[in-house]
Design an enzyme around this catalytic site. Structure first.
Site, PDB file in Angstrom:
ATOM      1  N   CYS A 178       0.802  -1.233   0.000  1.00  0.00           N
ATOM      2  CA  CYS A 178       0.000   0.000   0.000  1.00  0.00           C
ATOM      3  C   CYS A 178       0.835   1.285   0.000  1.00  0.00           C
ATOM      4  CB  CYS A 178      -1.001  -0.009   1.148  1.00  0.00           C
ATOM      5  SG  CYS A 178      -2.153  -1.381   0.989  1.00  0.00           S
TER       6      CYS A 178
ATOM      7  N   HIS B  97      -3.136   6.330   4.561  1.00  0.00           N
ATOM      8  CA  HIS B  97      -3.662   5.228   3.753  1.00  0.00           C
ATOM      9  C   HIS B  97      -5.096   4.948   4.190  1.00  0.00           C
ATOM     10  CE1 HIS B  97      -4.155   1.604   1.665  1.00  0.00           C
ATOM     11  NE2 HIS B  97      -3.779   0.770   2.608  1.00  0.00           N
TER      12      HIS B  97
ATOM     13  N   ASN C  67     -10.399   0.368   0.014  1.00  0.00           N
ATOM     14  CA  ASN C  67      -8.933   0.364   0.056  1.00  0.00           C
ATOM     15  C   ASN C  67      -8.402   0.124  -1.362  1.00  0.00           C
ATOM     16  OD1 ASN C  67      -6.225  -0.193   0.327  1.00  0.00           O
ATOM     17  ND2 ASN C  67      -6.460  -1.669   2.000  1.00  0.00           N
TER      18      ASN C  67
HETATM   19  N1  ACO Z   1     -19.107  -9.465   7.485  1.00  0.00           N
HETATM   20  C1  ACO Z   1     -19.568  -9.943   8.658  1.00  0.00           C
HETATM   21  N2  ACO Z   1     -18.769 -10.474   9.611  1.00  0.00           N
HETATM   22  C2  ACO Z   1     -17.454 -10.539   9.339  1.00  0.00           C
HETATM   23  C3  ACO Z   1     -16.906 -10.059   8.130  1.00  0.00           C
HETATM   24  C4  ACO Z   1     -17.799  -9.524   7.177  1.00  0.00           C
HETATM   25  N3  ACO Z   1     -17.367  -9.043   5.996  1.00  0.00           N
HETATM   26  N4  ACO Z   1     -15.562 -10.253   8.164  1.00  0.00           N
HETATM   27  C5  ACO Z   1     -15.282 -10.812   9.341  1.00  0.00           C
HETATM   28  N5  ACO Z   1     -16.427 -10.990  10.048  1.00  0.00           N
HETATM   29  C6  ACO Z   1     -16.554 -11.578  11.380  1.00  0.00           C
HETATM   30  C7  ACO Z   1     -15.413 -12.486  11.744  1.00  0.00           C
HETATM   31  O1  ACO Z   1     -15.630 -13.777  11.212  1.00  0.00           O
HETATM   32  C8  ACO Z   1     -15.464 -12.466  13.255  1.00  0.00           C
HETATM   33  O2  ACO Z   1     -16.491 -13.325  13.681  1.00  0.00           O
HETATM   34  P1  ACO Z   1     -16.289 -14.239  15.005  1.00  0.00           P
HETATM   35  O3  ACO Z   1     -16.134 -13.243  16.134  1.00  0.00           O
HETATM   36  O4  ACO Z   1     -17.528 -15.034  15.052  1.00  0.00           O
HETATM   37  O5  ACO Z   1     -15.048 -15.019  14.766  1.00  0.00           O
HETATM   38  C9  ACO Z   1     -15.909 -11.033  13.584  1.00  0.00           C
HETATM   39  O6  ACO Z   1     -16.507 -10.533  12.363  1.00  0.00           O
HETATM   40  C10 ACO Z   1     -14.774 -10.117  13.994  1.00  0.00           C
HETATM   41  O7  ACO Z   1     -13.673 -10.326  13.117  1.00  0.00           O
HETATM   42  P2  ACO Z   1     -12.359  -9.498  13.236  1.00  0.00           P
HETATM   43  O8  ACO Z   1     -11.359  -9.993  12.239  1.00  0.00           O
HETATM   44  O9  ACO Z   1     -11.929  -9.412  14.678  1.00  0.00           O
HETATM   45  O10 ACO Z   1     -12.885  -8.061  12.766  1.00  0.00           O
HETATM   46  P3  ACO Z   1     -12.139  -6.711  12.828  1.00  0.00           P
HETATM   47  O11 ACO Z   1     -12.919  -5.780  13.625  1.00  0.00           O
HETATM   48  O12 ACO Z   1     -10.666  -6.861  13.140  1.00  0.00           O
HETATM   49  O13 ACO Z   1     -12.232  -6.227  11.320  1.00  0.00           O
HETATM   50  C11 ACO Z   1     -10.865  -6.049   9.359  1.00  0.00           C
HETATM   51  C12 ACO Z   1     -11.632  -6.989  10.268  1.00  0.00           C
HETATM   52  C13 ACO Z   1     -11.859  -5.075   8.761  1.00  0.00           C
HETATM   53  C14 ACO Z   1     -10.215  -6.860   8.253  1.00  0.00           C
HETATM   54  C15 ACO Z   1      -9.796  -5.286  10.184  1.00  0.00           C
HETATM   55  O14 ACO Z   1      -9.027  -6.183  10.940  1.00  0.00           O
HETATM   56  C16 ACO Z   1      -8.851  -4.467   9.322  1.00  0.00           C
HETATM   57  O15 ACO Z   1      -9.256  -3.512   8.679  1.00  0.00           O
HETATM   58  N6  ACO Z   1      -7.538  -4.803   9.347  1.00  0.00           N
HETATM   59  C17 ACO Z   1      -6.527  -4.083   8.605  1.00  0.00           C
HETATM   60  C18 ACO Z   1      -6.644  -4.357   7.156  1.00  0.00           C
HETATM   61  C19 ACO Z   1      -5.607  -3.599   6.393  1.00  0.00           C
HETATM   62  O16 ACO Z   1      -5.455  -2.437   6.655  1.00  0.00           O
HETATM   63  N7  ACO Z   1      -4.859  -4.242   5.496  1.00  0.00           N
HETATM   64  C20 ACO Z   1      -3.673  -3.661   4.940  1.00  0.00           C
HETATM   65  C21 ACO Z   1      -3.816  -3.109   3.626  1.00  0.00           C
HETATM   66  S1  ACO Z   1      -4.186  -4.233   2.359  1.00  0.00           S
HETATM   67  C22 ACO Z   1      -2.813  -4.308   1.336  1.00  0.00           C
HETATM   68  O17 ACO Z   1      -1.742  -3.881   1.647  1.00  0.00           O
HETATM   69  C23 ACO Z   1      -2.993  -5.062   0.033  1.00  0.00           C
END
Ligand code: ACO
Length: 331
Positions: A116, A258, A288
């Protein structure tokens, strides 16, 4: 290095494909809801390419807009750097394809793979080429088509990504110019490279029937761990350039980070104690777009009149590698 010249951003442009994928569209594709996506990420919709569009098809119109804004013609360019992890082909570089599209040849053109922060890394490199006098006008693009390397069966990742291109021209500043790239810091922590990875398609795991079947050509991410790294690394990168330039957060006019998750942007804002009105956010419209998020946000804010000539802008990014960086400019 002792800089002979100053570098500045002389023009910006962006381009996103017409097709829009909303949270409600995603509700029909996977087990998710508009409410979950909005509250957990801040995203509402994202632009996605059609099957026939590749990275250079987005980079080209964005570049023309940036050239026009800089009041330059393609022939005025003497280098092209493209930050991307989803270029037209594994090789040659998208920068070379873009060079051909612009009707140019016989100068350096190359891609930078930094996840990114690809545009930010490229801007850092371009700054040095301008400061040492090797180049005068460098086209620096962040472009990504992550939706073509997204696993639409994985609800953890497929809701996040959109496609787009942001282009900037980094030019030699005249001595009377107040505009300049003041400072930049880039770094990487390769010990955690496996947290965000496209496993197959390289020399470690070339394409095979098995790799396609297992979806290994798509993006794998450990979201929670990346989240923590994101806030910590961007805060540290911003801190380094602010301290080095004897600035505190109140002197910054705009923070552009970002656009990966609204909660990451808010957490960073709180950690830095910056006024939330100074933080540029457009994640709700584009999701993103990886290396394109910052140049798209910068261009939008300039064209809308929000960011003006003379403003002090701090930018920060993080991503696959794990990489991170910051860039401080006066526009
Ligand atoms: N819809 C509904 N529920 C979902 C979804 C969805 N799309 N995705 C995950 N859940 C569920 C999970 O299964 C989990 O359920 P469980 O508690 O029963 O196990 C619950 O929601 C919570 O999951 P978490 O992973 O803890 O959710 P979190 O609040 O951390 O959000 C996310 C996930 C959005 C991916 C977050 O962690 C994030 O944004 N991380 C950073 C991502 C990023 O910035 N990436 C880098 C850039 S990408 C690149 O460089 C190519």
């Amino acid at each position: 290095m002792i800089a002979k010249y100053n570098a500045k951003i002389s023009g910006t442009g962006h381009y996103v494909p017409d097709k829009i994928l909303t949270n409600f569209d995603l509700e029909k594709m996977i087990d998710t809801t508009d409410e979950w996506i909005r509250t957990r990420t801040g995203m509402v919709e994202r632009h996605v390419v059609t099957e026939d569009q590749a990275a250079s098809d987005l980079a080209y119109p964005a570049s023309l807009k940036a050239l026009e804004a800089a009041n330059l013609k393609p022939k005025d360019l003497d280098m092209i750097i493209v930050g991307t992890i989803s270029g037209d082909h594994p090789f040659p570089s998208t920068a070379c394809i873009l060079q051909k599209k612009l009707g140019l040849k016989n100068f350096p053109a190359f891609d930078v793979s930094a996840g990114c922060p690809g545009w930010l890394y490229s801007a850092n490199i371009a700054k040095q080429f301008v400061e040492n006098g090797v180049a005068k006008n460098i086209l620096v693009v962040g472009v990504e088509i992550l939706t073509k390397i997204t696993n639409y069966n994985d609800r953890n990742t497929c809701i996040l990504f959109g496609d787009g291109a942001g282009a900037t021209i980094i030019s030699r500043a005249e001595s009377k110019d107040i505009s300049r790239i003041i400072d930049s810091e880039i770094t990487a922590d390769g010990t955690h490279y496996e947290l965000l990875i496209q496993e197959a398609g390289g020399s470690r795991m070339p394409a095979s029937k098995e790799s396609v079947k297992k979806n290994l050509h798509t993006c794998y991410m450990e979201g929670n761990k990346i989240f923590k790294f994101a806030v910590k690394s961007m805060d540290s990168m911003c801190d380094i350039v602010m301290k080095r330039n004897k600035l505190d957060v109140t002197s910054i006019d705009w923070l552009i980070t970002h656009q990966a998750n609204m909660r990451i942007i808010e957490a960073l804002g709180r950690k830095m104690r910056i006024d939330s009105n100074k933080v540029i956010v457009n994640i709700e419209k584009y999701g993103n777009t990886s290396s394109a998020t910052i140049p798209i946000a910068l261009d939008e804010a300039i064209r809308s009149g929000k960011i003006r000539h003379g403003d002090l802008i701090l930018m920060a990014s993080f991503g696959a590698g794990l990489t991170s960086g910051s860039l401080l400019i006066r526009l």
